[in-house]
Motif scaffolding. Sequence first.
Motif, PDB file in Angstrom:
ATOM      1  N   GLU A 109       0.587  -1.199   0.499  1.00  0.00           N
ATOM      2  CA  GLU A 109       0.075  -0.100  -0.021  1.00  0.00           C
ATOM      3  C   GLU A 109       0.960   1.008   0.080  1.00  0.00           C
ATOM      4  O   GLU A 109       2.035   0.804   0.536  1.00  0.00           O
ATOM      5  N   ASP A 110      -0.122   2.300  -0.355  1.00  0.00           N
ATOM      6  CA  ASP A 110       1.152   3.554  -0.203  1.00  0.00           C
ATOM      7  C   ASP A 110       0.706   4.379   0.816  1.00  0.00           C
ATOM      8  O   ASP A 110       0.240   4.349   1.752  1.00  0.00           O
ATOM      9  N   VAL A 111       2.171   4.496   1.495  1.00  0.00           N
ATOM     10  CA  VAL A 111       2.150   4.282   2.750  1.00  0.00           C
ATOM     11  C   VAL A 111       2.127   5.614   3.071  1.00  0.00           C
ATOM     12  O   VAL A 111       0.699   5.915   4.091  1.00  0.00           O
ATOM     13  N   ASP A 112       2.026   6.782   3.185  1.00  0.00           N
ATOM     14  CA  ASP A 112       0.780   7.690   3.756  1.00  0.00           C
ATOM     15  C   ASP A 112      -1.056   7.754   3.555  1.00  0.00           C
ATOM     16  O   ASP A 112      -1.618   8.213   3.954  1.00  0.00           O
ATOM     17  N   LYS A 113      -1.228   6.696   1.810  1.00  0.00           N
ATOM     18  CA  LYS A 113      -2.715   7.315   2.521  1.00  0.00           C
ATOM     19  C   LYS A 113      -2.996   6.124   3.490  1.00  0.00           C
ATOM     20  O   LYS A 113      -3.886   6.064   3.609  1.00  0.00           O
ATOM     21  N   ALA A 114      -2.316   4.794   3.742  1.00  0.00           N
ATOM     22  CA  ALA A 114      -2.327   3.767   4.353  1.00  0.00           C
ATOM     23  C   ALA A 114      -2.414   4.740   6.307  1.00  0.00           C
ATOM     24  O   ALA A 114      -3.500   4.275   6.612  1.00  0.00           O
ATOM     25  N   ALA A 115      -1.786   5.220   5.764  1.00  0.00           N
ATOM     26  CA  ALA A 115      -1.774   5.988   7.254  1.00  0.00           C
ATOM     27  C   ALA A 115      -2.890   6.705   7.387  1.00  0.00           C
ATOM     28  O   ALA A 115      -3.350   7.072   9.116  1.00  0.00           O
ATOM     29  N   GLY A 116      -3.339   7.442   5.954  1.00  0.00           N
ATOM     30  CA  GLY A 116      -4.940   7.671   6.420  1.00  0.00           C
ATOM     31  C   GLY A 116      -5.721   7.084   7.612  1.00  0.00           C
ATOM     32  O   GLY A 116      -6.245   7.913   8.091  1.00  0.00           O
ATOM     33  N   ARG A 117      -5.616   6.087   7.528  1.00  0.00           N
ATOM     34  CA  ARG A 117      -6.941   5.454   7.606  1.00  0.00           C
ATOM     35  C   ARG A 117      -6.515   5.304   9.239  1.00  0.00           C
ATOM     36  O   ARG A 117      -7.170   5.323  10.273  1.00  0.00           O
ATOM     37  N   LEU A 118      -4.890   5.440   9.365  1.00  0.00           N
ATOM     38  CA  LEU A 118      -4.953   5.038  11.083  1.00  0.00           C
ATOM     39  C   LEU A 118      -5.121   6.839  11.391  1.00  0.00           C
ATOM     40  O   LEU A 118      -5.710   6.288  12.602  1.00  0.00           O
ATOM     41  N   VAL A 119      -4.417   7.779  11.051  1.00  0.00           N
ATOM     42  CA  VAL A 119      -5.157   9.043  11.366  1.00  0.00           C
ATOM     43  C   VAL A 119      -6.369   9.072  11.233  1.00  0.00           C
ATOM     44  O   VAL A 119      -7.093   9.882  12.896  1.00  0.00           O
TER      45      VAL A 119
END
Length: 293
Positions: A109-119
Amino acid sequence: MTEQLRLMAVHAHPDDESSKGAATMAKYVSEGVDVLVVTCTGGERGSILNPKLQGDAYVEEHIHEVRKKEMDEAREILGVRQEWLGFVDSGLPEGDPLPPLPEGCFALEDVDKAAGRLVGHIRAFRPQVITTYDENGGYPHPDHIMTHKISVVAFDGAADPEKYPEEEFGPVHRPQKLYYNQGFNRARTQALHDAMLARGLESPYTEWLERRDKYDRLERTVTTNVPCGEFFEIRDKALIAHATQIDPDGGWFRVPLEVQEEVWPTEGFELVKSLVDTSLPEDDLFAGIRDNA
Protein backbone atom coordinates in the motif's frame (compact mmCIF):
# COMPACT_ATOMS: atom_id res chain seq x y z
CA MET A 1 -7.29 11.54 36.46
CA THR A 2 -6.70 8.16 34.86
CA GLU A 3 -10.13 8.06 33.22
CA GLN A 4 -8.80 10.71 30.84
CA LEU A 5 -5.68 8.76 29.89
CA ARG A 6 -5.77 6.93 26.56
CA LEU A 7 -3.28 4.46 25.11
CA MET A 8 -3.31 3.22 21.51
CA ALA A 9 -1.30 0.12 20.54
CA VAL A 10 -0.85 -0.38 16.78
CA HIS A 11 -0.18 -3.96 15.67
CA ALA A 12 0.16 -5.83 12.40
CA HIS A 13 -1.85 -9.02 13.01
CA PRO A 14 -4.28 -10.51 15.52
CA ASP A 15 -2.07 -12.14 18.21
CA ASP A 16 0.65 -9.44 18.06
CA GLU A 17 -1.16 -7.45 20.74
CA SER A 18 -0.96 -10.41 23.11
CA SER A 19 2.75 -11.10 22.60
CA LYS A 20 3.99 -7.50 22.70
CA GLY A 21 3.07 -5.23 25.58
CA ALA A 22 -0.04 -7.14 26.63
CA ALA A 23 0.71 -7.13 30.37
CA THR A 24 1.33 -3.38 30.18
CA MET A 25 -2.04 -2.85 28.55
CA ALA A 26 -3.77 -5.02 31.15
CA LYS A 27 -2.07 -3.03 33.92
CA TYR A 28 -3.28 0.27 32.51
CA VAL A 29 -6.79 -1.09 32.00
CA SER A 30 -6.83 -2.04 35.69
CA GLU A 31 -5.99 1.59 36.52
CA GLY A 32 -8.88 2.94 34.44
CA VAL A 33 -6.87 3.91 31.36
CA ASP A 34 -8.78 3.63 28.07
CA VAL A 35 -6.76 1.27 25.86
CA LEU A 36 -7.38 0.71 22.16
CA VAL A 37 -5.64 -1.89 20.00
CA VAL A 38 -5.59 -1.10 16.29
CA THR A 39 -4.93 -4.20 14.16
CA CYS A 40 -3.74 -3.43 10.64
CA THR A 41 -4.55 -6.77 8.94
CA GLY A 42 -6.79 -9.77 9.50
CA GLY A 43 -3.94 -12.28 9.51
CA GLU A 44 -5.44 -13.96 6.44
CA ARG A 45 -2.12 -15.35 5.21
CA GLY A 46 -0.84 -16.45 8.59
CA SER A 47 0.28 -20.06 8.98
CA ILE A 48 -1.35 -22.38 11.49
CA LEU A 49 1.49 -22.64 14.00
CA ASN A 50 -0.25 -24.74 16.64
CA PRO A 51 0.40 -28.40 15.73
CA LYS A 52 -2.86 -29.38 17.41
CA LEU A 53 -4.81 -27.48 14.74
CA GLN A 54 -2.65 -28.25 11.71
CA GLY A 55 -4.61 -30.28 9.21
CA ASP A 56 -7.96 -29.01 10.48
CA ALA A 57 -9.81 -28.40 7.21
CA TYR A 58 -12.31 -25.94 8.68
CA VAL A 59 -9.63 -23.81 10.30
CA GLU A 60 -7.52 -23.82 7.15
CA GLU A 61 -10.48 -22.83 4.95
CA HIS A 62 -11.82 -20.17 7.33
CA ILE A 63 -8.61 -18.81 8.81
CA HIS A 64 -9.75 -15.18 8.56
CA GLU A 65 -12.97 -15.80 10.49
CA VAL A 66 -11.21 -18.02 13.03
CA ARG A 67 -8.54 -15.43 13.73
CA LYS A 68 -11.19 -12.75 14.14
CA LYS A 69 -12.91 -14.85 16.81
CA GLU A 70 -9.57 -15.41 18.51
CA MET A 71 -9.02 -11.66 18.55
CA ASP A 72 -12.44 -11.13 20.10
CA GLU A 73 -11.57 -13.53 22.91
CA ALA A 74 -8.13 -12.01 23.53
CA ARG A 75 -9.64 -8.52 23.58
CA GLU A 76 -12.07 -9.55 26.29
CA ILE A 77 -9.32 -11.15 28.37
CA LEU A 78 -7.13 -8.04 28.20
CA GLY A 79 -10.06 -5.68 28.76
CA VAL A 80 -9.11 -3.46 25.84
CA ARG A 81 -11.01 -2.07 22.91
CA GLN A 82 -9.96 -3.18 19.43
CA GLU A 83 -10.49 -1.95 15.87
CA TRP A 84 -9.40 -3.20 12.44
CA LEU A 85 -7.72 -1.06 9.81
CA GLY A 86 -8.92 -3.50 7.16
CA PHE A 87 -5.73 -4.21 5.21
CA VAL A 88 -4.88 -7.66 3.82
CA ASP A 89 -2.09 -9.73 5.35
CA SER A 90 1.06 -9.77 3.18
CA GLY A 91 2.29 -13.16 4.35
CA LEU A 92 5.91 -13.90 5.23
CA PRO A 93 7.88 -14.48 2.00
CA GLU A 94 10.39 -17.31 2.11
CA GLY A 95 13.06 -18.53 -0.28
CA ASP A 96 16.16 -17.24 -2.03
CA PRO A 97 15.43 -15.08 -3.87
CA LEU A 98 12.34 -13.99 -1.98
CA PRO A 99 9.13 -14.19 -4.03
CA PRO A 100 7.22 -10.98 -4.76
CA LEU A 101 4.57 -9.91 -2.30
CA PRO A 102 0.97 -10.67 -3.29
CA GLU A 103 -0.90 -7.95 -5.12
CA GLY A 104 -3.16 -5.83 -2.92
CA CYS A 105 -1.44 -6.75 0.35
CA PHE A 106 -0.78 -4.32 3.20
CA ALA A 107 2.97 -4.00 2.63
CA LEU A 108 2.43 -2.78 -0.95
CA GLU A 109 0.00 0.00 0.00
CA ASP A 110 0.99 3.63 -0.41
CA VAL A 111 2.37 4.62 2.99
CA ASP A 112 0.77 8.07 3.24
CA LYS A 113 -2.59 6.79 2.05
CA ALA A 114 -2.51 3.80 4.39
CA ALA A 115 -1.48 6.07 7.26
CA GLY A 116 -4.63 8.08 6.60
CA ARG A 117 -6.77 5.23 7.89
CA LEU A 118 -4.77 5.21 11.11
CA VAL A 119 -4.99 8.99 11.34
CA GLY A 120 -8.77 8.64 11.37
CA HIS A 121 -8.61 6.25 14.32
CA ILE A 122 -6.13 8.45 16.19
CA ARG A 123 -8.31 11.54 15.75
CA ALA A 124 -11.41 9.65 16.86
CA PHE A 125 -9.78 8.02 19.93
CA ARG A 126 -7.42 10.91 20.80
CA PRO A 127 -4.68 8.98 22.62
CA GLN A 128 -1.87 10.69 24.48
CA VAL A 129 0.41 7.68 23.94
CA ILE A 130 0.90 5.40 20.94
CA THR A 131 2.98 2.20 20.85
CA THR A 132 4.11 0.39 17.70
CA TYR A 133 7.17 -1.35 16.18
CA ASP A 134 10.62 -0.04 15.34
CA GLU A 135 11.88 0.26 11.75
CA ASN A 136 12.91 -3.43 11.79
CA GLY A 137 9.37 -4.43 12.72
CA GLY A 138 10.63 -6.27 15.79
CA TYR A 139 11.41 -8.95 13.23
CA PRO A 140 11.44 -8.35 9.46
CA HIS A 141 7.90 -9.34 8.55
CA PRO A 142 6.72 -6.97 5.78
CA ASP A 143 3.51 -6.19 7.68
CA HIS A 144 5.42 -5.29 10.83
CA ILE A 145 7.70 -2.96 8.89
CA MET A 146 4.69 -1.39 7.18
CA THR A 147 2.99 -0.98 10.56
CA HIS A 148 6.02 0.98 11.72
CA LYS A 149 5.94 3.19 8.63
CA ILE A 150 2.29 4.15 8.84
CA SER A 151 2.43 4.64 12.63
CA VAL A 152 5.27 7.14 12.36
CA VAL A 153 3.50 9.04 9.57
CA ALA A 154 0.16 8.98 11.41
CA PHE A 155 1.66 10.14 14.72
CA ASP A 156 2.56 13.47 13.09
CA GLY A 157 -0.21 13.40 10.50
CA ALA A 158 -2.96 13.32 13.10
CA ALA A 159 -2.03 16.93 13.94
CA ASP A 160 -1.67 18.06 10.31
CA PRO A 161 -4.94 19.35 8.81
CA GLU A 162 -3.29 20.12 5.49
CA LYS A 163 -2.02 16.62 4.81
CA TYR A 164 -5.10 14.96 6.31
CA PRO A 165 -8.07 17.39 6.02
CA GLU A 166 -10.48 17.50 8.94
CA GLU A 167 -13.56 17.09 6.76
CA GLU A 168 -12.29 13.64 5.74
CA PHE A 169 -10.28 12.44 8.74
CA GLY A 170 -11.89 14.27 11.66
CA PRO A 171 -10.70 17.05 14.00
CA VAL A 172 -6.94 17.17 14.45
CA HIS A 173 -5.29 15.63 17.49
CA ARG A 174 -1.65 15.69 18.61
CA PRO A 175 -0.47 12.56 20.47
CA GLN A 176 2.16 13.34 23.07
CA LYS A 177 4.43 10.28 23.08
CA LEU A 178 5.41 7.53 20.63
CA TYR A 179 7.05 4.29 21.77
CA TYR A 180 8.45 1.21 20.08
CA ASN A 181 7.84 -2.20 21.69
CA GLN A 182 11.17 -3.61 22.90
CA GLY A 183 10.03 -6.47 25.10
CA PHE A 184 12.31 -9.01 23.43
CA ASN A 185 15.54 -7.30 24.41
CA ARG A 186 18.85 -9.05 25.06
CA ALA A 187 19.08 -8.12 28.75
CA ARG A 188 15.69 -9.64 29.57
CA THR A 189 16.33 -12.79 27.55
CA GLN A 190 19.76 -13.32 29.10
CA ALA A 191 18.39 -12.80 32.62
CA LEU A 192 15.62 -15.35 32.13
CA HIS A 193 18.03 -17.78 30.43
CA ASP A 194 20.48 -17.55 33.34
CA ALA A 195 17.68 -17.91 35.89
CA MET A 196 16.43 -21.11 34.28
CA LEU A 197 19.89 -22.66 34.20
CA ALA A 198 20.55 -21.61 37.82
CA ARG A 199 17.40 -23.52 38.82
CA GLY A 200 18.51 -26.63 36.92
CA LEU A 201 15.86 -26.10 34.26
CA GLU A 202 16.21 -26.18 30.48
CA SER A 203 16.18 -22.70 28.95
CA PRO A 204 14.07 -22.07 25.83
CA TYR A 205 16.42 -19.23 24.88
CA THR A 206 19.68 -21.08 24.18
CA GLU A 207 19.34 -21.14 20.40
CA TRP A 208 17.87 -17.63 20.34
CA LEU A 209 20.90 -16.22 22.15
CA GLU A 210 23.29 -18.12 19.89
CA ARG A 211 21.60 -16.69 16.80
CA ARG A 212 21.64 -13.23 18.34
CA ASP A 213 25.37 -13.47 18.99
CA LYS A 214 26.06 -14.84 15.50
CA TYR A 215 24.43 -11.89 13.75
CA ASP A 216 25.78 -9.32 16.22
CA ARG A 217 22.52 -7.39 16.09
CA LEU A 218 22.65 -3.86 17.44
CA GLU A 219 20.69 -3.66 20.67
CA ARG A 220 17.94 -1.08 20.92
CA THR A 221 17.73 1.37 23.80
CA VAL A 222 15.06 0.44 26.32
CA THR A 223 14.07 3.72 27.91
CA THR A 224 10.96 2.59 29.76
CA ASN A 225 10.36 -0.54 31.82
CA VAL A 226 6.75 -0.79 32.96
CA PRO A 227 6.21 -2.92 36.11
CA CYS A 228 3.47 -5.39 35.18
CA GLY A 229 4.50 -8.82 36.46
CA GLU A 230 1.19 -9.40 38.20
CA PHE A 231 -0.49 -9.21 34.78
CA PHE A 232 1.71 -11.84 33.05
CA GLU A 233 -0.97 -14.48 33.67
CA ILE A 234 -3.56 -12.34 31.86
CA ARG A 235 -1.06 -11.83 29.02
CA ASP A 236 -0.59 -15.59 28.69
CA LYS A 237 -4.34 -16.25 28.69
CA ALA A 238 -4.80 -13.70 25.90
CA LEU A 239 -1.97 -15.27 23.94
CA ILE A 240 -3.43 -18.77 24.31
CA ALA A 241 -6.74 -17.41 22.95
CA HIS A 242 -4.97 -17.13 19.58
CA ALA A 243 -5.10 -20.90 19.26
CA THR A 244 -4.08 -21.05 15.59
CA GLN A 245 -0.86 -19.20 16.36
CA ILE A 246 0.16 -20.42 19.81
CA ASP A 247 0.83 -23.91 21.13
CA PRO A 248 0.02 -23.80 24.87
CA ASP A 249 2.71 -26.46 25.35
CA GLY A 250 5.27 -24.53 23.29
CA GLY A 251 8.26 -22.36 24.03
CA TRP A 252 6.28 -19.25 24.93
CA PHE A 253 5.35 -20.81 28.26
CA ARG A 254 8.45 -22.75 29.31
CA VAL A 255 9.66 -20.14 31.78
CA PRO A 256 7.41 -20.45 34.86
CA LEU A 257 5.45 -17.33 35.71
CA GLU A 258 6.97 -17.15 39.16
CA VAL A 259 10.44 -17.05 37.61
CA GLN A 260 9.42 -14.28 35.22
CA GLU A 261 7.81 -12.25 37.98
CA GLU A 262 10.88 -12.59 40.20
CA VAL A 263 13.61 -12.06 37.58
CA TRP A 264 12.08 -9.63 35.06
CA PRO A 265 8.65 -8.29 36.12
CA THR A 266 8.53 -5.51 33.51
CA GLU A 267 7.88 -4.92 29.80
CA GLY A 268 10.26 -2.72 27.84
CA PHE A 269 9.63 0.17 25.47
CA GLU A 270 11.75 2.66 23.56
CA LEU A 271 10.62 6.29 23.71
CA VAL A 272 11.22 7.79 20.25
CA LYS A 273 9.10 10.96 20.30
CA SER A 274 7.87 13.05 23.20
CA LEU A 275 6.18 16.43 23.22
CA VAL A 276 6.23 16.55 27.03
CA ASP A 277 9.10 16.79 29.49
CA THR A 278 10.15 13.45 30.93
CA SER A 279 13.22 11.99 32.59
CA LEU A 280 14.81 8.75 31.40
CA PRO A 281 14.68 5.99 32.34
CA GLU A 282 10.92 5.82 32.90
CA ASP A 283 8.61 3.28 34.49
CA ASP A 284 5.38 4.73 33.07
CA LEU A 285 4.30 5.36 29.47
CA PHE A 286 2.35 8.36 30.75
CA ALA A 287 5.31 9.96 32.52
CA GLY A 288 5.07 13.72 31.93
CA ILE A 289 1.39 13.41 30.93
CA ARG A 290 -0.46 12.40 34.09
CA ASP A 291 -0.22 15.78 35.78
CA ASN A 292 -1.78 17.46 32.77
CA ALA A 293 -4.48 14.87 32.07
